[in-house]
Design an enzyme around this catalytic site. Structure first.
Site, PDB file in Angstrom:
ATOM      1  N   SER A 138      69.297  38.416  56.388  1.00 61.06           N
ATOM      2  CA  SER A 138      70.098  38.910  55.279  1.00 61.06           C
ATOM      3  C   SER A 138      69.288  39.425  54.101  1.00 61.06           C
ATOM      4  O   SER A 138      69.826  40.127  53.254  1.00 61.06           O
ATOM      5  CB  SER A 138      71.044  37.811  54.801  1.00 61.06           C
ATOM      6  OG  SER A 138      70.306  36.720  54.319  1.00 61.06           O
TER       7      SER A 138
ATOM      8  N   LYS B   6      82.501  35.847  56.418  1.00 62.28           N
ATOM      9  CA  LYS B   6      81.919  37.129  55.986  1.00 62.28           C
ATOM     10  C   LYS B   6      82.800  38.269  56.553  1.00 62.28           C
ATOM     11  O   LYS B   6      83.847  38.535  55.986  1.00 62.28           O
ATOM     12  CB  LYS B   6      80.460  37.221  56.424  1.00 62.28           C
ATOM     13  CG  LYS B   6      79.591  36.090  55.819  1.00 62.28           C
ATOM     14  CD  LYS B   6      78.124  36.345  55.971  1.00 62.28           C
ATOM     15  CE  LYS B   6      77.247  35.128  55.729  1.00 62.28           C
ATOM     16  NZ  LYS B   6      77.361  34.494  54.425  1.00 62.28           N
TER      17      LYS B   6
ATOM     18  N   HIS C 106      75.465  37.726  59.970  1.00 68.76           N
ATOM     19  CA  HIS C 106      75.401  39.092  59.439  1.00 68.76           C
ATOM     20  C   HIS C 106      75.454  40.118  60.562  1.00 68.76           C
ATOM     21  O   HIS C 106      74.831  41.186  60.476  1.00 68.76           O
ATOM     22  CB  HIS C 106      74.142  39.266  58.579  1.00 68.76           C
ATOM     23  CG  HIS C 106      74.174  38.400  57.353  1.00 68.76           C
ATOM     24  ND1 HIS C 106      74.863  38.735  56.213  1.00 68.76           N
ATOM     25  CD2 HIS C 106      73.658  37.167  57.132  1.00 68.76           C
ATOM     26  CE1 HIS C 106      74.742  37.771  55.314  1.00 68.76           C
ATOM     27  NE2 HIS C 106      74.018  36.796  55.854  1.00 68.76           N
TER      28      HIS C 106
HETATM   29  N1  PLP Z   1      73.693  31.596  58.409  1.00 69.58           N
HETATM   30  C1  PLP Z   1      73.398  32.734  57.728  1.00 69.58           C
HETATM   31  C2  PLP Z   1      72.394  33.676  58.301  1.00 69.58           C
HETATM   32  C3  PLP Z   1      74.029  33.004  56.506  1.00 69.58           C
HETATM   33  O1  PLP Z   1      73.745  34.113  55.825  1.00 69.58           O
HETATM   34  C4  PLP Z   1      74.976  32.070  56.011  1.00 69.58           C
HETATM   35  C5  PLP Z   1      75.658  32.288  54.715  1.00 69.58           C
HETATM   36  O2  PLP Z   1      75.146  32.760  53.755  1.00 69.58           O
HETATM   37  C6  PLP Z   1      75.243  30.910  56.746  1.00 69.58           C
HETATM   38  C7  PLP Z   1      74.586  30.708  57.937  1.00 69.58           C
HETATM   39  C8  PLP Z   1      76.257  29.919  56.280  1.00 69.58           C
HETATM   40  O3  PLP Z   1      77.538  30.447  56.536  1.00 69.58           O
HETATM   41  P1  PLP Z   1      78.823  29.766  55.870  1.00 69.58           P
HETATM   42  O4  PLP Z   1      79.056  30.495  54.592  1.00 69.58           O
HETATM   43  O5  PLP Z   1      79.912  29.955  56.881  1.00 69.58           O
HETATM   44  O6  PLP Z   1      78.479  28.338  55.668  1.00 69.58           O
END
Ligand code: PLP
Length: 425
Positions: free
Chosen positions: A212, A271, A240
């Protein structure tokens, strides 16, 4: 009589300490704690890493109203890649689920917290990813916190990309497997670590599908080849990617033609898939069965609320009906990336809606982001320690619901602000 006495007592308390006002510090220990916390907070401010939160007074979407500010701010910093957070059908599905199934379950799944909609959504997620089964969590953070500990023992090994998301890092910390960290997307280093890890019973390579901060995509073909050569399993975090990468939006594994080679996928409902909340693991049925028995964030946390389930379920329906939304996002991403490149900016990554506009200097990124907001464009600057020193940037995220005009206004504002602050000649 007793009612009057209670009312009198409450009034007396209200008149004294002030009902609804915060309780004052009590005792030496709390005073000491407060001093320590204040000093820590001061350190964060001093280091320039304080994260403030802008308050939005409207729905999430391409155009926002900020609290106390004007409306019509164009938003380029949500993970709302497909614009489904405020899609009318997604909202209607949430309202219907709320009315039919209530506000929440007041229970974990295995006591009395599983409704038909939870089972339906799990089945739909598995079908979407073409996997055997799926399990829901309150977030993908929880899914990542739960999987490694449940799956891996001290006899096993996990090999993790050094730039993996914090939740993967924390999940791995919780497990007792042998830990190997390979250099970001470096296949030579991964191979060296896989060789070293041959002594363990089972090897699991764990990587973000799309990263990200840089908008770069893991070399899954090469990772899967190495996994095959050294008899390892592959896990990807698709937060993502789910919903928009690949010809039908299944994710990085579809984009790179390795859907049959990746064993485990964790992803988010928070997301692209409606943006409410929630996460999941999808993969082989015995693994999902084991997670239902052993995964602590699943076992010991409340079930997903029906309205949230309704949002995600409708988002998946929309994506399985057509990939027009994902294609529209891809076209807008292409428009932004090419116009910004022509304007003279360097954008990291390739074809991903995360478009990091590289500026280098932390102050420049912060001042430019502020000036963009003055021009009605909401973007965020990132600098050390979130990204490496000297690699400060403004991260722009494109959504299917941005209009071509929104994109063009963003590029124009970047060009003006870039010239003003010397980022463009
Ligand atoms: N994994 C990645 C790569 C993320 O970008 C995020 C959130 O920012 C998460 C996991 C966590 O996701 P959640 O918002 O569903 O806890």
């Amino acid at each position: 009589m007793w009612r009057m006495a209670v009312v009198r007592a409450l009034r007396a308390r209200g008149a004294g300490a002030g009902a609804g006002t915060p309780r004052a510090a009590s005792g030496g220990a709390e005073a000491q704690l407060r001093r320590r916390l204040e000093s820590e907070l001061e350190d964060i401010r001093g280091a320039g890493t304080w994260k403030s939160e802008r308050v939005i007074a409207s729905r999430q979407g391409p155009h926002l109203r900020l609290a106390g500010g004007s409306a019509g701010i164009i938003n380029f910093c949500a993970n709302n890649y497909l614009g489904l957070s405020s899609h009318p059908e997604v909202i209607r599905a949430a309202v219907e689920a709320l009315e039919k199934f209530g506000a929440g379950l007041s229970s974990v799944r295995f006591i009395c917290g599983t409704q038909s909609i939870h089972k339906d959504l799990e089945e739909k997620i598995a079908r979407f990813h073409q996997r055997e089964d799926a399990i829901l969590y309150a977030s993908c953070f929880d899914a990542n916190a739960g999987i490694f500990e449940a799956l891996l023992t001290p006899e096993d090994a996990v090999l993790s990309d050094e730039l993996n998301h914090a939740s993967i890092i924390d999940g791995i910390r919780l497990c007792k497997a042998n830990k190997y960290r390979y250099k970001h997307m470096d296949m030579q280093d991964l191979e060296a670590k896989l060789k070293e890890a041959q002594k363990h019973r089972l090897r699991l390579v764990a990587t973000d599908g799309a990263f990200s901060m840089d908008g770069d995509i893991a070399p899954l073909r090469e990772i899967c080849q190495l996994a095959q050569k050294y008899d390892a399993l592959v896990f990807i975090d698709e937060c993502h990617a789910t919903g928009f990468l690949g010809p039908s939006g299944r994710g990085t594994d579809e984009l790179l033609g390795v859907m049959d080679k990746v064993t485990i996928i964790n992803s988010t409902l928070g997301k692209a898939l409606g943006g409410a909340a929630g996460g999941y693991t999808t993969g082989p049925k015995p693994l999902i069965d084991l997670l239902r028995q052993r995964s602590r964030p699943y076992l010991f946390s409340n079930s997903l609320p029906p309205a949230v389930v309704g949002c995600a379920s409708k988002a998946l329906d929309l994506l399985m009906e057509s990939n027009a939304i994902a294609q529209s996002m891809a076209a807008k991403t292409q428009r932004f990336r090419s116009k910004m490149t022509v304007a003279g900016f360097t954008i990291l990554g390739k074809d991903h809606p995360i478009c990091p506009v590289m500026l280098g200097d932390a102050r420049l990124a912060s001042v430019m982001a502020e000036d963009m907001l003055n021009r009605g464009i909401y973007v965020i600057g990132f600098s050390y320690p979130v990204v490496p020193k000297g690699k400060a940037r403004i991260r722009v995220q494109i959504s299917a619901v941005h209009s071509d005009e929104d994109i063009d206004r963003c590029v124009e504002a970047f060009t003006e602000v870039g010239r003003k602050h010397g980022a463009l000649s």
